[in-house]
Design a protein around this motif. Structure first.
Motif, PDB file in Angstrom:
ATOM      1  N   VAL A  59      51.293  45.059  45.182  1.00  0.00           N
ATOM      2  CA  VAL A  59      51.115  44.269  46.399  1.00  0.00           C
ATOM      3  C   VAL A  59      51.701  45.023  47.595  1.00  0.00           C
ATOM      4  O   VAL A  59      51.076  45.120  48.653  1.00  0.00           O
ATOM      5  CB  VAL A  59      51.772  42.879  46.264  1.00  0.00           C
ATOM      6  N   ALA A  60      52.895  45.577  47.430  1.00  0.00           N
ATOM      7  CA  ALA A  60      53.541  46.313  48.523  1.00  0.00           C
ATOM      8  C   ALA A  60      52.683  47.471  49.002  1.00  0.00           C
ATOM      9  O   ALA A  60      52.587  47.728  50.215  1.00  0.00           O
ATOM     10  CB  ALA A  60      54.917  46.810  48.078  1.00  0.00           C
ATOM     11  N   ASN A  61      52.019  48.168  48.081  1.00  0.00           N
ATOM     12  CA  ASN A  61      51.143  49.267  48.478  1.00  0.00           C
ATOM     13  C   ASN A  61      49.970  48.769  49.319  1.00  0.00           C
ATOM     14  O   ASN A  61      49.618  49.382  50.321  1.00  0.00           O
ATOM     15  CB  ASN A  61      50.645  50.008  47.238  1.00  0.00           C
ATOM     16  N   ARG A 105      53.407  47.890  57.377  1.00  0.00           N
ATOM     17  CA  ARG A 105      54.575  48.208  56.559  1.00  0.00           C
ATOM     18  C   ARG A 105      55.730  47.243  56.774  1.00  0.00           C
ATOM     19  O   ARG A 105      56.557  47.044  55.898  1.00  0.00           O
ATOM     20  CB  ARG A 105      55.016  49.650  56.787  1.00  0.00           C
ATOM     21  N   GLY A 106      55.801  46.624  57.947  1.00  0.00           N
ATOM     22  CA  GLY A 106      56.870  45.664  58.214  1.00  0.00           C
ATOM     23  C   GLY A 106      56.739  44.371  57.431  1.00  0.00           C
ATOM     24  O   GLY A 106      57.685  43.586  57.365  1.00  0.00           O
ATOM     25  N   LEU A 122      50.025  36.294  47.834  1.00  0.00           N
ATOM     26  CA  LEU A 122      48.664  35.958  48.239  1.00  0.00           C
ATOM     27  C   LEU A 122      48.619  35.510  49.700  1.00  0.00           C
ATOM     28  O   LEU A 122      47.699  35.893  50.445  1.00  0.00           O
ATOM     29  CB  LEU A 122      48.093  34.875  47.320  1.00  0.00           C
ATOM     30  N   GLN A 123      49.609  34.731  50.115  1.00  0.00           N
ATOM     31  CA  GLN A 123      49.672  34.315  51.521  1.00  0.00           C
ATOM     32  C   GLN A 123      49.787  35.526  52.446  1.00  0.00           C
ATOM     33  O   GLN A 123      49.138  35.591  53.496  1.00  0.00           O
ATOM     34  CB  GLN A 123      50.861  33.372  51.745  1.00  0.00           C
ATOM     35  N   ASP A 124      50.613  36.494  52.051  1.00  0.00           N
ATOM     36  CA  ASP A 124      50.747  37.712  52.848  1.00  0.00           C
ATOM     37  C   ASP A 124      49.406  38.429  52.967  1.00  0.00           C
ATOM     38  O   ASP A 124      49.035  38.918  54.043  1.00  0.00           O
ATOM     39  CB  ASP A 124      51.779  38.657  52.226  1.00  0.00           C
ATOM     40  N   MET A 125      48.676  38.518  51.851  1.00  0.00           N
ATOM     41  CA  MET A 125      47.379  39.192  51.870  1.00  0.00           C
ATOM     42  C   MET A 125      46.384  38.476  52.774  1.00  0.00           C
ATOM     43  O   MET A 125      45.613  39.120  53.500  1.00  0.00           O
ATOM     44  CB  MET A 125      46.821  39.288  50.450  1.00  0.00           C
ATOM     45  N   VAL A 126      46.403  37.148  52.752  1.00  0.00           N
ATOM     46  CA  VAL A 126      45.527  36.378  53.632  1.00  0.00           C
ATOM     47  C   VAL A 126      45.926  36.608  55.086  1.00  0.00           C
ATOM     48  O   VAL A 126      45.080  36.893  55.945  1.00  0.00           O
ATOM     49  CB  VAL A 126      45.582  34.871  53.279  1.00  0.00           C
TER      50      VAL A 126
END
Length: 196
Positions: free
Chosen positions: A47-49, A56-57, A162-166
């Motif tokens: 996920v971090a990648n 990046r933040g 998943l929220q971060d990805m959205v």
């Protein structure tokens, strides 16, 4: 109850903790590659990648490393990781490798077997190792199978990932159609309230 206190070197301790996990991840990946063992980094580091490719933040840190491998390769993996200082253990059904001399299971290399269900009631099995691509440092799971794994696990941290990805636009309203139920419904839930 112990009263918490800040150490004088709190910032340095935080940085070192992140660096230690990164080093374990990269060492394990290099070792598997040198031994010719197919693998993919999954979980929080995958996920971090993907997150870092956008912002990046927004990257979140995690203390363990999850690696997808083929079960048939386990004995070769044990020998390879032993050679660079990792001890194999199985704890409550989880296969993992802990760094000698004083590593903790919670900070270990956790193994997930490709094409198998992590838990018997999982709606779909884990992806295959060939569903991965090369990042700067290691093989990382492609976005769609990574999202699938996050939807299967669906713990609070998986939901946050998943929220971060959205939020960063990696996932949108077209994505639920890529997954069977109940995974599609779980993703619709995240999309409906990406801030939780």
């Amino acid at each position: 109850m112990v009263t918490p206190r800040l150490h004088e070197a709190t910032w340095e301790r935080m940085i070192q903790a992140v660096e230690d996990v990164r080093e374990r991840c990269e060492l394990a990946a290099r070792t598997l590659e040198a031994a010719g063992i197919p693998y993919a980094v999954v979980g929080g580091h995958a996920v971090a990648n993907w997150i870092a490719s956008i912002d990046r933040g927004s990257v979140r840190n995690t203390r363990d490393v999850d690696i997808l491998v083929r079960r048939d390769d386990l004995e070769h993996i044990k020998a390879a990781l032993d050679s660079v200082g990792f001890d194999y253990a199985e704890v409550t059904g989880i296969h993992l490798f802990v760094k000698r001399p004083d590593g903790k299971p919670s900070e270990g290399i956790h193994i997930i077997f490709a094409g198998e269900r992590v838990f018997p009631n999982d709606p779909v099995p884990a992806p295959e190792v060939n569903e991965s691509a090369r990042s700067a440092a290691f093989q990382v799971l492609e976005l769609e199978p990574l999202v699938r794994m996050k939807l299967v696990a669906f713990r609070r941290k998986d939901q946050v990932h998943l929220q971060d990805m959205v939020r960063l636009g990696l996932l949108d309203a077209t994505w639920p159609g890529r997954f069977p139920e109940p995974l599609a419904e779980r993703l619709r839930e995240i999309l409906a309230d990406p801030d939780g």
